[in-house]
Design a protein around this motif. Structure first.
Motif, PDB file in Angstrom:
ATOM      1  N   ALA A 179     -13.077  11.237 -91.019  1.00 31.17           N
ATOM      2  CA  ALA A 179     -13.014  11.325 -92.503  1.00 31.17           C
ATOM      3  C   ALA A 179     -12.906   9.600 -92.309  1.00 31.17           C
ATOM      4  N   ARG A 180     -11.904   8.727 -92.117  1.00 34.08           N
ATOM      5  CA  ARG A 180     -11.704   7.391 -92.282  1.00 34.08           C
ATOM      6  C   ARG A 180     -11.399   6.888 -90.980  1.00 34.08           C
ATOM      7  N   PRO A 181     -12.951   6.103 -90.581  1.00 31.27           N
ATOM      8  CA  PRO A 181     -12.728   5.853 -89.315  1.00 31.27           C
ATOM      9  C   PRO A 181     -11.895   4.054 -89.655  1.00 31.27           C
ATOM     10  N   TYR A 182     -11.757   3.804 -90.767  1.00 31.52           N
ATOM     11  CA  TYR A 182     -11.152   2.114 -90.819  1.00 31.52           C
ATOM     12  C   TYR A 182      -9.504   2.254 -90.515  1.00 31.52           C
ATOM     13  N   MET A 183      -8.189   3.510 -90.585  1.00 32.21           N
ATOM     14  CA  MET A 183      -7.187   3.919 -90.827  1.00 32.21           C
ATOM     15  C   MET A 183      -6.604   4.224 -89.662  1.00 32.21           C
ATOM     16  N   THR A 184      -5.972   4.279 -89.125  1.00 35.27           N
ATOM     17  CA  THR A 184      -5.459   4.285 -87.866  1.00 35.27           C
ATOM     18  C   THR A 184      -3.465   4.688 -88.279  1.00 35.27           C
ATOM     19  N   VAL A 185      -3.380   5.535 -87.944  1.00 39.75           N
ATOM     20  CA  VAL A 185      -2.164   6.344 -88.118  1.00 39.75           C
ATOM     21  C   VAL A 185      -1.440   6.938 -86.516  1.00 39.75           C
ATOM     22  N   ALA A 186      -0.263   6.001 -86.608  1.00 40.06           N
ATOM     23  CA  ALA A 186       0.440   6.539 -85.377  1.00 40.06           C
ATOM     24  C   ALA A 186       1.149   7.353 -85.766  1.00 40.06           C
ATOM     25  N   ALA A 187       1.131   8.532 -84.751  1.00 43.63           N
ATOM     26  CA  ALA A 187       1.896   9.958 -85.137  1.00 43.63           C
ATOM     27  C   ALA A 187       2.745  10.910 -84.219  1.00 43.63           C
ATOM     28  N   ILE A 188       3.412  11.530 -84.841  1.00 39.19           N
ATOM     29  CA  ILE A 188       4.650  12.109 -83.527  1.00 39.19           C
ATOM     30  C   ILE A 188       4.392  14.240 -84.610  1.00 39.19           C
ATOM     31  N   VAL A 189       3.389  14.330 -83.562  1.00 37.13           N
ATOM     32  CA  VAL A 189       2.982  15.228 -84.132  1.00 37.13           C
ATOM     33  C   VAL A 189       2.830  16.983 -83.143  1.00 37.13           C
ATOM     34  N   ASP A 190       2.987  17.601 -83.191  1.00 39.61           N
ATOM     35  CA  ASP A 190       2.643  18.683 -82.125  1.00 39.61           C
ATOM     36  C   ASP A 190       1.336  19.255 -81.821  1.00 39.61           C
ATOM     37  N   ARG A 191       0.679  19.677 -80.608  1.00 39.35           N
ATOM     38  CA  ARG A 191      -0.432  20.176 -80.575  1.00 39.35           C
ATOM     39  C   ARG A 191      -1.445  19.945 -81.406  1.00 39.35           C
ATOM     40  N   GLN A 192      -0.556  21.594 -82.443  1.00 37.34           N
ATOM     41  CA  GLN A 192      -1.806  21.795 -83.358  1.00 37.34           C
ATOM     42  C   GLN A 192      -2.008  21.078 -84.829  1.00 37.34           C
ATOM     43  N   THR A 193      -1.198  20.007 -84.935  1.00 40.17           N
ATOM     44  CA  THR A 193      -0.975  19.390 -85.860  1.00 40.17           C
ATOM     45  C   THR A 193      -2.197  18.569 -85.025  1.00 40.17           C
ATOM     46  N   GLU A 194      -2.273  17.757 -84.026  1.00 40.85           N
ATOM     47  CA  GLU A 194      -2.768  17.113 -83.248  1.00 40.85           C
ATOM     48  C   GLU A 194      -4.131  17.227 -83.279  1.00 40.85           C
ATOM     49  N   ALA A 195      -4.638  18.577 -83.386  1.00 39.16           N
ATOM     50  CA  ALA A 195      -6.087  19.379 -83.585  1.00 39.16           C
ATOM     51  C   ALA A 195      -6.429  18.847 -85.222  1.00 39.16           C
ATOM     52  N   VAL A 223      -0.466   3.485 -91.111  1.00 45.39           N
ATOM     53  CA  VAL A 223       0.745   4.829 -91.594  1.00 45.39           C
ATOM     54  C   VAL A 223       1.827   5.371 -90.548  1.00 45.39           C
ATOM     55  N   LEU A 224       2.328   5.767 -90.324  1.00 45.78           N
ATOM     56  CA  LEU A 224       3.587   6.336 -89.392  1.00 45.78           C
ATOM     57  C   LEU A 224       4.185   7.735 -89.856  1.00 45.78           C
ATOM     58  N   PHE A 225       2.903   8.849 -89.247  1.00 47.65           N
ATOM     59  CA  PHE A 225       3.130  10.121 -89.608  1.00 47.65           C
ATOM     60  C   PHE A 225       4.337  11.092 -88.850  1.00 47.65           C
ATOM     61  N   VAL A 226       5.077  11.740 -89.351  1.00 44.85           N
ATOM     62  CA  VAL A 226       5.982  12.524 -88.174  1.00 44.85           C
ATOM     63  C   VAL A 226       6.263  13.855 -89.011  1.00 44.85           C
ATOM     64  N   GLU A 227       5.952  14.677 -88.190  1.00 47.95           N
ATOM     65  CA  GLU A 227       5.954  15.933 -88.189  1.00 47.95           C
ATOM     66  C   GLU A 227       7.482  16.686 -87.719  1.00 47.95           C
ATOM     67  N   SER A 228       8.206  17.294 -88.177  1.00 52.45           N
ATOM     68  CA  SER A 228       9.282  18.421 -88.054  1.00 52.45           C
ATOM     69  C   SER A 228       9.268  19.169 -86.393  1.00 52.45           C
ATOM     70  N   VAL A 229       8.618  18.380 -85.752  1.00 52.27           N
ATOM     71  CA  VAL A 229       7.836  18.897 -84.027  1.00 52.27           C
ATOM     72  C   VAL A 229       9.295  19.621 -83.824  1.00 52.27           C
ATOM     73  N   ARG A 230       9.414  21.321 -82.928  1.00 54.88           N
ATOM     74  CA  ARG A 230      10.364  21.973 -83.075  1.00 54.88           C
ATOM     75  C   ARG A 230       9.534  21.954 -80.880  1.00 54.88           C
ATOM     76  N   VAL A 267       6.036   8.290 -92.973  1.00 58.75           N
ATOM     77  CA  VAL A 267       5.792   9.865 -93.747  1.00 58.75           C
ATOM     78  C   VAL A 267       6.403  10.872 -92.818  1.00 58.75           C
ATOM     79  N   PHE A 268       7.393  11.382 -93.773  1.00 63.02           N
ATOM     80  CA  PHE A 268       7.797  12.793 -92.590  1.00 63.02           C
ATOM     81  C   PHE A 268       7.144  14.385 -93.089  1.00 63.02           C
ATOM     82  N   TRP A 269       6.352  15.371 -92.421  1.00 59.95           N
ATOM     83  CA  TRP A 269       6.310  16.592 -92.612  1.00 59.95           C
ATOM     84  C   TRP A 269       7.030  17.470 -92.344  1.00 59.95           C
ATOM     85  N   HIS A 270       7.821  18.108 -93.439  1.00 63.99           N
ATOM     86  CA  HIS A 270       8.454  19.934 -92.775  1.00 63.99           C
ATOM     87  C   HIS A 270       7.574  21.080 -92.538  1.00 63.99           C
ATOM     88  N   SER A 271       7.032  20.966 -91.177  1.00 59.73           N
ATOM     89  CA  SER A 271       5.992  21.672 -91.379  1.00 59.73           C
ATOM     90  C   SER A 271       6.419  23.323 -90.998  1.00 59.73           C
TER      91      SER A 271
END
Length: 517
Positions: A179-195, A223-230, A267-271
């Motif tokens: 949807a936003r090919p110009y944007m790069t986001v570094a992410a620490i997320v689980d496989r569900q959120t990766e999809a 952007v750095l996008f981090v999830e509350s990975v368990r 950004v921190f996402w408490h999922s």
């Protein structure tokens, strides 16, 4: 007045008690820090060795199982050959016997014995038809004892977790434009959120506490996008951030600080999970997102600032959709959460890929599409329910404490009405919200430019008589989600009149009318 003697060369000046105490305190602090570091290193190495031993034992058992499987396969192959040869020889013997019985001389003996000359003549003239001889290639083989191959034990190899493997290609998770090919986001997320997020921007996940600096230099994320990975079978990034997210190391804090210096939004996402568990990591981020407004209020109270927003649980239509899995549905009824089964009744299975099930997320997406009905208990995870519904599987949600017989009766009523089952599944799919538009206001709040395709739908149709045009307009006007544009081919009708009629009925549509040549 007495003279103070000069200290001997190479001797430190300890005449100031305050300086002495400070020096001693610094020495004690350095020693304490070194001791703590040594303890952490020793403990980490111990855990690595335990994990390595466990992996080695598991690998050894896997190799032993593979060796037994290969032995059994060879035995089966040889037994099959022997059995095929026996069947072949039996069939040859039967063929020889049948050929002998059908031979002319055998029949001639019977005719002579009957003492009827006419019968003898007919026997001599009658053609002899024999069926073809059996072929060895038409039969297959059988099993003697084969010596078992011993598997070599695996040696422990203590090492840190490696990069997170990419999503498997079994479902298959579709590839395609973002949807936003110009944007790069570094992410620490689980496989569900990766999809969930992989089609929203360029998603970078293959980095850990040991190489994040190189990742920032090479990828230059916005952007750095981090999830509350368990912890669990679908933890992301190779599981390398679990200790840091729990506040046991400084890795997340250092990464966020480096991003802040570079102007990268964090950004921190408490999922999911408790706020108290995620707080040690979340407090260092510029913005925090919760899944509900109620949770957002908890975070504002805990963080004592207002930089808290809401990112609800949503679906990724590119992945969560009613496209059927290969082989179709199994017709089974599965459960999610706590569901009381009927006494001595139906054989319900739990939904695959939940809890500690190591099934890959791609296989989970297939499992979502297999059952005929999902029965969700009151404690079932809303995120999973939404994804299952988006995959076109009907969901029956039951209240807490519902009796098994009541649940069974409701399930049987649904299963008996295929039309209602399909209709409710379709409506549930339509009700799911895509994650794509939910990210726009968040990016605006971050101050990150966000431009994407609007996703306007164009409806294309042809009309050849006024009645068809009336039916078309009636169909469009009662749609809850109308197309943004309609293209009409006027076949035998006045294009100008068609254009005027459509614009009057649907003034909010972009109307294009073309006449046939």
């Amino acid at each position: 007045m007495s003279e103070v003697s000069e200290p001997a060369a190479g001797q430190p000046e300890w005449s100031d008690p305050a300086a002495l105490r400070q020096a001693l305190a610094e020495a004690v602090e350095r020693a304490s820090g070194a001791a703590e570091l040594a303890r952490l290193i020793t403990d980490y190495q111990r855990r690595l060795e335990e994990v390595a031993r466990s992996e080695a034992e598991a690998l050894t058992k896997t190799r032993e199982a593979e060796a037994r499987l290969k032995t059994a396969e060879r035995q089966n192959a040889q037994l099959a050959k022997q059995l095929a040869e026996q069947k072949y020889q039996t069939e040859v013997a039967n063929w020889k016997l049948a050929s002998l019985q059908d031979s002319r001389w055998s029949k001639l003996g019977d005719a002579i014995h009957s003492k009827k000359p006419g019968t003898v003549a007919r026997t001599l003239k009658a053609p002899v038809r024999k069926r073809p001889a059996p072929k060895r290639s038409d039969f297959k083989p059988q099993i003697p004892t084969v010596p078992e191959v011993k598997a070599a034990p695996a040696a422990p190899e203590p090492k840190a977790p490696q990069v997170s493997a990419p999503l498997a290609e079994s479902f298959t998770v579709p590839k395609g434009p973002t949807a936003r090919p110009y944007m790069t986001v570094a992410a620490i997320v689980d496989r569900q959120t990766e999809a969930l997020l992989r089609y929203e921007w360029r998603l970078v996940t293959n980095f850990g506490p040991d190489n994040w600096e190189a990742m920032l230099d090479q990828q230059q994320p916005h952007v750095l996008f981090v999830e509350s990975v368990r912890p669990g079978p679908r933890q992301g990034n190779g599981g390398r951030w679990l200790e840091a997210l729990a506040g046991e190391t400084r890795a997340v804090r250092d990464l966020v600080a480096a991003c802040r210096k570079r102007g990268i939004k964090t950004v921190f996402w408490h999922s999911g999970g408790a706020v108290s568990r995620a707080f040690p990591a979340a407090e260092h981020f510029e913005y925090v997102l919760a899944t509900t407004e109620a949770r957002a209020r908890e975070w504002r109270s805990a963080l004592r600032h207002e930089r808290v927003g809401v990112l609800p649980l949503a679906i990724q239509p590119r992945v969560h959709n009613p496209i059927p899995a290969e082989g179709g549905r199994t017709g089974e009824i599965v459960t999610l959460g706590t569901v009381t089964p009927p006494a001595g009744g139906a054989d319900w299975q739990p939904l695959a890929g939940q809890g500690d099930d190591p099934t890959s997320y791609d296989d989970v997406l297939t499992a979502y599409r297999r059952p005929a009905l999902l029965i969700a208990g009151a404690d079932a995870e809303p995120r999973v329910i939404g994804e299952v519904a988006a995959c076109g599987t009907p969901v029956l949600q039951v209240r807490a404490g519902a009796k098994g017989e009541e649940v069974l009766a409701a399930a049987e009523i649904l299963m008996a009405d295929a039309g209602r089952l399909a209709r409710e599944a379709h409506l549930a799919w339509r009700a799911r919200g895509s994650v794509t538009p939910l990210l726009d206001p968040i990016l605006d709040t971050l101050g990150v430019p966000s431009v994407r395709n609007s996703g306007v739908i164009t409806a294309i149709t042809a009309v050849s008589e006024p009645a068809e045009l009336d039916r078309l307009l009636a169909q469009i006007t009662r749609q809850i989600e109308r197309p943004g544009q309609i293209v009409i081919v006027a076949d035998g009708l006045d294009a100008g009149l068609v254009d005027k009629t459509v614009r009057q009925s649907c003034p909010d549509l972009d109307v294009v009318v073309r006449a046939t040549g």
